[in-house]
Design an enzyme around this catalytic site. Sequence first.
Site, PDB file in Angstrom:
ATOM      1  N   ASN A  27       0.849  -1.187   0.000  1.00 21.12           N
ATOM      2  CA  ASN A  27       0.000   0.000   0.000  1.00 21.12           C
ATOM      3  C   ASN A  27       0.886   1.239   0.000  1.00 21.12           C
ATOM      4  O   ASN A  27       1.817   1.340   0.812  1.00 21.12           O
ATOM      5  CB  ASN A  27      -0.904   0.002   1.237  1.00 21.12           C
ATOM      6  N   SER A  50      -4.992  -0.276  -2.776  1.00 21.81           N
ATOM      7  CA  SER A  50      -5.486   1.052  -2.419  1.00 21.81           C
ATOM      8  C   SER A  50      -6.647   0.851  -1.461  1.00 21.81           C
ATOM      9  O   SER A  50      -7.556   0.053  -1.741  1.00 21.81           O
ATOM     10  CB  SER A  50      -5.928   1.816  -3.669  1.00 21.81           C
ATOM     11  N   GLU A  51      -6.630   1.555  -0.329  1.00 23.06           N
ATOM     12  CA  GLU A  51      -7.537   1.187   0.755  1.00 23.06           C
ATOM     13  C   GLU A  51      -9.007   1.473   0.460  1.00 23.06           C
ATOM     14  O   GLU A  51      -9.877   1.013   1.183  1.00 23.06           O
ATOM     15  CB  GLU A  51      -7.109   1.827   2.085  1.00 23.06           C
ATOM     16  N   ASN A  52      -9.290   2.212  -0.624  1.00 18.14           N
ATOM     17  CA  ASN A  52     -10.699   2.368  -0.990  1.00 18.14           C
ATOM     18  C   ASN A  52     -11.259   1.135  -1.683  1.00 18.14           C
ATOM     19  O   ASN A  52     -12.441   1.116  -2.034  1.00 18.14           O
ATOM     20  CB  ASN A  52     -10.924   3.627  -1.832  1.00 18.14           C
ATOM     21  N   SER A  92     -11.514  -4.434   2.264  1.00 12.60           N
ATOM     22  CA  SER A  92     -10.258  -3.770   1.926  1.00 12.60           C
ATOM     23  C   SER A  92      -9.422  -3.538   3.180  1.00 12.60           C
ATOM     24  O   SER A  92      -8.192  -3.697   3.157  1.00 12.60           O
ATOM     25  CB  SER A  92     -10.545  -2.433   1.234  1.00 12.60           C
TER      26      SER A  92
END
Lengths: 213, 213, 223, 223
Positions: A27, A50-52, A92
């Site tokens: 990340n 990607s944390e979304n 996620s």
Amino acid sequence: MTEIKGWSRPDMARRLAADIPEGWAVNLGIGLPTLVANHVPLDREVIFHSENGVLGVGPAPAPGQEDPWMINAGKQLITLRPGASLMGQADSFAVIRGRHLDLAVLGGYQVATNGDFANWSTGRAGEAPAVGGAMDLGAGAKQVWVLMEHVAKDGAAKLVESCSYPLTARGSVTRVYTDLAVVDVTPSGFLLRECAPGVSRADVQAVTGAPLA
Amino acid sequence: MTEIKGWSRPDMARRLAADIPEGWAVNLGIGLPTLVANHVPLDREVIFHSENGVLGVGPAPAPGQEDPWMINAGKQLITLRPGASLMGQADSFAVIRGRHLDLAVLGGYQVATNGDFANWSTGRAGEAPAVGGAMDLGAGAKQVWVLMEHVAKDGAAKLVESCSYPLTARGSVTRVYTDLAVVDVTPSGFLLRECAPGVSRADVQAVTGAPLA
Amino acid sequence: MIDKFVPSVEAALDGIGDGASLMIGGFGTVGQPDILVDGLIARGLRGLVVIANNAGGDFGGLPKLIEQGAIAKVICSYPRATGKTAFDALLAAGKIELEIVPQGTLAERIRAAGVGVPAFYTPTAAGTALAMGKETRMINGQESVLEYALDADFALVQAWEADRWGNLTYRGTGRNFNPIMAAAARVTIATAHHARPLGALDPEHVMTPGLFVQRVFVAGSAP
Amino acid sequence: MIDKFVPSVEAALDGIGDGASLMIGGFGTVGQPDILVDGLIARGLRGLVVIANNAGGDFGGLPKLIEQGAIAKVICSYPRATGKTAFDALLAAGKIELEIVPQGTLAERIRAAGVGVPAFYTPTAAGTALAMGKETRMINGQESVLEYALDADFALVQAWEADRWGNLTYRGTGRNFNPIMAAAARVTIATAHHARPLGALDPEHVMTPGLFVQRVFVAGSAP
């Protein structure tokens, strides 16, 4: 004190990228860390998260190829690479918090000799703090590398004995990449691994707030 | 004591089915409760849930139309009706435990006047207990109706002052459908709502282990 | 190049030794990784801890593993078959340990391990024999039981499709415990019905990201 | 016949009054139910509690709702825009309350409400200012913070497709908070880009089962 000139920002990202082995899930934080992806060739298969809700972020879209439904955590338009998967927020962050990420590369205000770091709030009044996923990444990734300038704009050291800014996570940083050096964070404190070209150990020590082994 | 003859098993399922309104999401336990689905016409849209991961269970497949990948919690082959969705175990039990089910219809060994019920273990030594999803359904569904014979094979009452078998859940049963009667479980105890044809209130009270209001 | 395909069941099961804890996917006969469980039997193991919903059932390879005496402990919700099994005999003889867990609590405990939640509260089982000895607290007026995450050394899962990154899809009700187990084990071993080229699986419909999977065995078909 | 389609934004928002708690899906501009948020503005509300990841952002209708003074409290992870916003001013003036929650903890708290977990432990934020005053315990040698489920009166979610049972799919990174919010609210209101006939959505690819959804508004297209 003379101005020391080390790596440029793209150089810093390139230097860090060289240390990411094929197969890692990584990340990249918002800002400078995002540049790291530009320096990992597509044929070295690194899975960017990607944390979304994306695993397998690809390069930025070519002009005219943008899909407004595809963004990263920095709200930039992205593509997916073959092998990518999409998921909701709970899943996620399961990737992050379940210790499935090999690495998080984050920006930093301060990193301490014990691996504590601060990157989310200056603690100043009147400024809305914004944490996003930083604490989850700081606590959950198997390794946390911080990518930041060695020294703050006001000249203060950012590698310090102990953080004065509000912490993001305790004891999780294992390495710091700056414009001047690569520094490991070890059980016995900072260990200087590499200096930028034209930068000496003494130069780095002079702007570091704790001893460098 | 003369043998009282009330509803047959299909009659019991039909009687309960008549009380399920359109639009409810309903889980039917293994065994007798599963029969309830046969008595809800397809044009009354009731969404049957099966805890192995199905919302919208349809009728049994026609011969030759079986799909071995489609089973219910009783391991019987099923079909899906239009509008169905499939999910994994965590999500399927989220439906149950998150209080999204309008109704669970479960079999029972005993139901007590305070809504406690027992249906998973006789507590006898040497018998492997098997709970499956019963405790989740008992604690999680908005309403729990028990569908069972009024009296045990050995003649013991199954509607009782308090359960002697190990509990499945506390205080969650709101109604019991038996071969003899429909009984509500209220804050003040059992309330006889309806008797099977040819069965009197006195007949039901005689085989019930607590007073019927 | 990331390539998680392995050429044989033996390669898939490499490293599973005596005393290992194993999650095995499936509900009933659907979504059980039978070919991997059969492979376990050939390894002649002892002292295994098996986490599988229907561990006492009478289908698939698990009963054989139980008969073989490979299993020291079973953690499951429904160890019951249509008739008496080797499991019942071993349990009665005190030769196998049983931890019985409500199915939803079992699923949530396994999920918790995969998502980094070390413990959580649930109203399920409060006031019952299955909460005996467990810590409880009242939350919003409801007695809730403290349950801990359940992880394992290995997970054996059954998928429908797989690619070389280990991305998986499942079919029908074969999904069941497989995705949560894949995320909860230190080494996840999948068997899949179909190998797909990288990029062939729709990113929106991948059900287990390859990140959670270490090895994939596809019987009788090359990637 | 179950039919959750409603003919207008007004019908979709029916019952949302002063003091209501609202979850609003979206991450950045993607997956935000803009048409519903705009509809809220028209209602002239007061005292709302809004749960939304980017509540202080400068996109979509939320800033207008904030300027309007409709919001008493925001629960979010990232209330920051590129420039100064009305939110910053109200916060500095003490006219809006802010509860800041790490994004993963926010997601997990919302999920917990939807799945019946009243509380859980997480190592995230242990030892930081965001754990101040919270109960902690050591689990497996790691300090973990007790966090409670977060529910709401209403959830406003943005879907890609919907059918009359309320089954939803999402597109790309528009999934984000929408599925967990849909399950966590007492009344879930979806807006979708496309209405589909019942049975048109693949059961394996429904991302939010209709069970979690009470109303669906599809702009400019009839089912």
